[in-house]
Enzyme design. Structure first.
Site, mmCIF file in Angstrom:
data_model
loop_
_atom_site.group_PDB
_atom_site.id
_atom_site.type_symbol
_atom_site.label_atom_id
_atom_site.label_comp_id
_atom_site.label_asym_id
_atom_site.label_seq_id
_atom_site.Cartn_x
_atom_site.Cartn_y
_atom_site.Cartn_z
ATOM 1 C CE LYS A 13 -2.490 -0.432 3.583
ATOM 2 N NZ LYS A 13 -2.035 0.407 4.636
ATOM 3 N NE ARG A 88 -4.413 0.224 9.986
ATOM 4 C CZ ARG A 88 -3.263 0.803 9.636
ATOM 5 N NH1 ARG A 88 -3.264 1.839 8.851
ATOM 6 N NH2 ARG A 88 -2.125 0.316 10.063
ATOM 7 N NE ARG A 127 7.009 -2.976 5.917
ATOM 8 C CZ ARG A 127 5.741 -2.551 5.938
ATOM 9 N NH1 ARG A 127 5.079 -2.329 4.815
ATOM 10 N NH2 ARG A 127 5.128 -2.385 7.085
ATOM 11 N NE ARG A 154 6.512 0.159 10.167
ATOM 12 C CZ ARG A 154 5.341 0.304 9.535
ATOM 13 N NH1 ARG A 154 5.314 0.769 8.301
ATOM 14 N NH2 ARG A 154 4.212 -0.004 10.130
ATOM 15 N NE ARG A 165 1.656 -3.594 11.477
ATOM 16 C CZ ARG A 165 2.598 -3.522 10.528
ATOM 17 N NH1 ARG A 165 3.731 -4.166 10.663
ATOM 18 N NH2 ARG A 165 2.390 -2.791 9.470
#
Ligand code: AMP
Length: 211
Positions: A13, A88, A127, A154, A165
């Site tokens: 995204k 969200r 990532r 992160r 998540r």
């Protein structure tokens, strides 16, 4: 063009948001980026968001909605905007609909990126993000190819937080897909494949929907 992008963490995204915002020359408004910038500079908003972000939970709606409404009153949103990471949950979607409705500036479309959960876990755990400019990479680079900044993982891309998540996405965010389908705004695009081919697919779908 007034757009919302929806998709589970790791669907690409953020990458697509930056490319699409560039294409349409509209601001890319990422609530996650705004929270991270506030965390980095130690603001009150950053402090409020930190404990939720660390656990992979949503920051309370009262905080997030106020932040987004404030951002959407900036002059650069006059000709459109791209929201990445907001709404969200359905309550946020309703607040957004009312806010834009009062200004006679409804959304043009909502783009959903679809991807299965095995692929998400693979992508997120490898990532890396640039400390300086926020660009996102697969694990193998040492430095950011855009600005030379250092890459880091992160905290909320670590495995236990990713799992939470994904649960939060399924429980709270996935229902907005049904909400926007009902509003006639939804476009669904596969998040698998080449980055630029995915961007092209989105632009093609938006052109036929909005024009
Ligand atoms: P993201 O960069 O979009 O993955 O967001 C990172 C984190 O910021 C999320 O896991 C949440 O803790 C918080 N966050 C971002 N957007 C929202 C939102 N619309 N509502 C609540 N929390 C959010």
């Amino acid at each position: 063009m007034r757009l919302v992008l929806v998709g589970p963490p790791g669907a690409g995204k953020g990458t697509q948001a930056a490319l699409l915002a560039g294409h349409y020359k509209i601001p890319h408004i990422s609530t996650g980026d705004i929270f991270r910038a506030n965390l980095k500079s130690g603001t009150e908003l950053g402090l409020q968001a930190k404990s939720y972000m660390d656990k992979g939970e949503l920051v309370p709606d009262s905080v997030t909605n106020a932040m987004v409404k404030d951002r959407l009153t900036h002059g650069d949103t006059e000709n459109g905007f791209l929201l990445d990471g907001f709404p969200r949950n359905v309550a946020q979607a309703e607040v957004l609909r009312a806010f834009l409705g009062e200004r006679s500036r409804p959304l043009d479309a909502v783009v959903e990126f679809s991807i299965d959960s095995n692929e998400i876990i693979k992508r997120l755990s490898s990532r890396r993000t640039c400390k300086a400019c926020g660009k996102i990479f697969a694990a193998h680079l040492d430095k950011c190819d855009a600005c030379g900044g250092e890459l880091y993982q992160r905290d909320d891309d670590k495995e236990d937080v990713i799992a939470r998540r994904l649960e939060v996405y399924a429980e709270q965010t996935a229902p907005i897909v049904t909400f926007y389908r009902g509003e006639g705004l939804l476009i669904t695009i596969s998040a698998l494949g080449d980055v630029s081919a995915i961007t092209d697919n989105v632009i093609r779908a938006l052109n036929s929907k909005v024009n």
